[in-house]
Scaffold this motif. Sequence first.
Motif, PDB file in Angstrom:
ATOM      1  N   ASP A 240       4.974   8.571 -15.777  1.00 42.37           N
ATOM      2  CA  ASP A 240       4.216   9.112 -14.647  1.00 42.37           C
ATOM      3  C   ASP A 240       3.589   8.017 -13.792  1.00 42.37           C
ATOM      4  O   ASP A 240       2.658   8.273 -13.037  1.00 42.37           O
ATOM      5  CB  ASP A 240       3.107  10.042 -15.159  1.00 42.37           C
ATOM      6  CG  ASP A 240       3.656  11.215 -15.945  1.00 42.37           C
ATOM      7  OD1 ASP A 240       4.729  11.726 -15.572  1.00 42.37           O
ATOM      8  OD2 ASP A 240       3.017  11.613 -16.937  1.00 42.37           O
ATOM      9  N   MET A 241       4.115   6.813 -13.885  1.00 41.00           N
ATOM     10  CA  MET A 241       3.422   5.689 -13.242  1.00 41.00           C
ATOM     11  C   MET A 241       3.351   5.844 -11.730  1.00 41.00           C
ATOM     12  O   MET A 241       2.362   5.424 -11.105  1.00 41.00           O
ATOM     13  CB  MET A 241       4.078   4.354 -13.627  1.00 41.00           C
ATOM     14  CG  MET A 241       5.471   4.112 -13.124  1.00 41.00           C
ATOM     15  SD  MET A 241       5.473   3.181 -11.573  1.00 41.00           S
ATOM     16  CE  MET A 241       7.214   2.809 -11.383  1.00 41.00           C
ATOM     17  N   GLU A 242       4.323   6.462 -11.086  1.00 39.09           N
ATOM     18  CA  GLU A 242       4.272   6.597  -9.635  1.00 39.09           C
ATOM     19  C   GLU A 242       3.261   7.655  -9.190  1.00 39.09           C
ATOM     20  O   GLU A 242       2.848   7.660  -8.031  1.00 39.09           O
ATOM     21  CB  GLU A 242       5.655   6.898  -9.071  1.00 39.09           C
ATOM     22  CG  GLU A 242       6.602   5.699  -9.172  1.00 39.09           C
ATOM     23  CD  GLU A 242       7.960   5.951  -8.572  1.00 39.09           C
ATOM     24  OE1 GLU A 242       8.539   5.011  -8.011  1.00 39.09           O
ATOM     25  OE2 GLU A 242       8.458   7.096  -8.671  1.00 39.09           O
ATOM     26  N   GLU A 243       2.871   8.541 -10.108  1.00 46.45           N
ATOM     27  CA  GLU A 243       1.801   9.501  -9.813  1.00 46.45           C
ATOM     28  C   GLU A 243       0.427   8.918 -10.137  1.00 46.45           C
ATOM     29  O   GLU A 243      -0.570   9.265  -9.495  1.00 46.45           O
ATOM     30  CB  GLU A 243       1.997  10.799 -10.610  1.00 46.45           C
ATOM     31  CG  GLU A 243       3.171  11.661 -10.148  1.00 46.45           C
ATOM     32  CD  GLU A 243       4.513  11.087 -10.530  1.00 46.45           C
ATOM     33  OE1 GLU A 243       4.658  10.646 -11.702  1.00 46.45           O
ATOM     34  OE2 GLU A 243       5.429  11.050  -9.671  1.00 46.45           O
ATOM     35  N   LEU A 257      -0.003  -3.766  -2.665  1.00 47.45           N
ATOM     36  CA  LEU A 257      -1.175  -3.706  -3.523  1.00 47.45           C
ATOM     37  C   LEU A 257      -1.165  -2.393  -4.298  1.00 47.45           C
ATOM     38  O   LEU A 257      -0.353  -1.516  -4.023  1.00 47.45           O
ATOM     39  CB  LEU A 257      -2.463  -3.829  -2.691  1.00 47.45           C
ATOM     40  CG  LEU A 257      -2.880  -5.253  -2.300  1.00 47.45           C
ATOM     41  CD1 LEU A 257      -1.854  -5.914  -1.396  1.00 47.45           C
ATOM     42  CD2 LEU A 257      -4.241  -5.248  -1.613  1.00 47.45           C
ATOM     43  N   ALA A 258      -2.084  -2.266  -5.249  1.00 51.71           N
ATOM     44  CA  ALA A 258      -2.100  -1.066  -6.081  1.00 51.71           C
ATOM     45  C   ALA A 258      -3.525  -0.670  -6.425  1.00 51.71           C
ATOM     46  O   ALA A 258      -4.437  -1.507  -6.458  1.00 51.71           O
ATOM     47  CB  ALA A 258      -1.302  -1.299  -7.369  1.00 51.71           C
ATOM     48  N   ARG A 259      -3.706   0.639  -6.700  1.00 51.29           N
ATOM     49  CA  ARG A 259      -4.983   1.163  -7.173  1.00 51.29           C
ATOM     50  C   ARG A 259      -4.713   2.368  -8.058  1.00 51.29           C
ATOM     51  O   ARG A 259      -3.641   2.985  -7.993  1.00 51.29           O
ATOM     52  CB  ARG A 259      -5.881   1.561  -6.003  1.00 51.29           C
ATOM     53  CG  ARG A 259      -5.281   2.601  -5.087  1.00 51.29           C
ATOM     54  CD  ARG A 259      -6.076   2.748  -3.798  1.00 51.29           C
ATOM     55  NE  ARG A 259      -5.335   3.518  -2.798  1.00 51.29           N
ATOM     56  CZ  ARG A 259      -5.321   3.243  -1.500  1.00 51.29           C
ATOM     57  NH1 ARG A 259      -6.004   2.221  -1.026  1.00 51.29           N
ATOM     58  NH2 ARG A 259      -4.628   3.981  -0.662  1.00 51.29           N
ATOM     59  N   ALA A 260      -5.684   2.705  -8.888  1.00 51.11           N
ATOM     60  CA  ALA A 260      -5.563   3.880  -9.754  1.00 51.11           C
ATOM     61  C   ALA A 260      -5.649   5.136  -8.895  1.00 51.11           C
ATOM     62  O   ALA A 260      -6.591   5.302  -8.119  1.00 51.11           O
ATOM     63  CB  ALA A 260      -6.662   3.879 -10.806  1.00 51.11           C
TER      64      ALA A 260
END
Length: 428
Positions: A240-243, A257-260
């Motif tokens: 489920d990493m893309e969600e 970049l990334a965030r929770a």
Amino acid sequence: MITKIDVDHVARIEGHGDIHLAVEDGVVTRCEMEVVESARLFESMVVGRPFDEVPYIASRVCGICSASHVVTDILAIERIFDVAVTDRTRALRELLLYGSYLQNHATHLFVFATPDFLGHKSVFPLASENRALYDGALALKALGNELCTKVGGRSVHPICAVVGGFTHEIAPDGYLELADKMEASMDFVEEAVDLIASFEVMDLETEGDFLAMVAPEGYPVCTSDTARFVRAGYDFSAQDMEEEIEEYAIGHSAAFLARAARTGKPYMTASLARINASWDQLGKRARYASARAGLRPPCLNPFMNNVAQAVELLDALDRCSRICRRLAADEFEGTSEPVAFEVKAGTGVGFTEAPRGALFHRLTLDGKGRVKSANILTPTSQNIANMEADMAEVAQRFADAGRSAEAIKLEVEKLVRAYDPCLSCSVH
């Protein structure tokens, strides 16, 4: 009054990036980590390619983490094909990944980070100032190369790991020789933990979260599908990493970049995140060394990632020596020969802990096993947003204390290097 601080091409990191800071009347008004790498397009390269070529194409993303990219792609493919591998194959994959830990951590700690704290601009003065440290660091890097070569067939871009198993294994005597070398290196690494822990660092607490692989038992690097946001306190499946993880672009950088997704928070994924998530699962010697160094969870200081990497080096040597002796004694279930499988269509996510942090590969294959789409989420792309926030905090602290522009520049560079970024891997 506006003070501008610009660093063109930050030294002693992987890849190319610039730092831009502005301090106006004592307030930090600009803080940017500008990644100037061009697009790599690896996800596009694999589209249309057969599944068995994909791991070796993706391994070219990084010369240090190539083993991690190979294994991560293989895990994604095996999930699509419902492949169950033997315990022996899983053990060999751990060895292969830990080989890249030895390569990366030795390079980062002794070549990139340590000169900051010993007053040098590069590692080369250590050759005359502290020959034992210099030689020990090079020997440790060489041992990582040897481990990757003997397990994976090459020191970079391994070729022996395939879907379902391995195409080659060394003889039992080769495993015992590796175990002896690892055990002989542990005293040096234990001393290195103490040395790196003695370096004075800013008392800093990141506002972001930490992301790491977790498992009920062990210190997992490739044997779990569960990721944990440590501070938020929840787990999720890598499938489920893309969600669960939102990627986004910003105007001043070529990186994603990334965030929770649930909290909107940036986060750090690195050795420090793994220590925070699984400290109790470290080996006894590494756990004692970590405690002696003052590294126990929760540790929220990103500068302590240097100490965390040193602790992981000690743990990796201990863990790998035991795996090698068990392989030599044929104590793992099954052989490492590739198991049979059926090619089928589907989507799967591979998840490993690369040296620099959590690594995800999502693949969608058609019925002939050719790639329809792919996504690669690297540790550095996940780290940059949190790193920028920490850079701003460091700069503001120094500005509040009336420190010079040169002092701010040096401290921010030290923080960036503590994150151990690979900026080439942060672009898609």
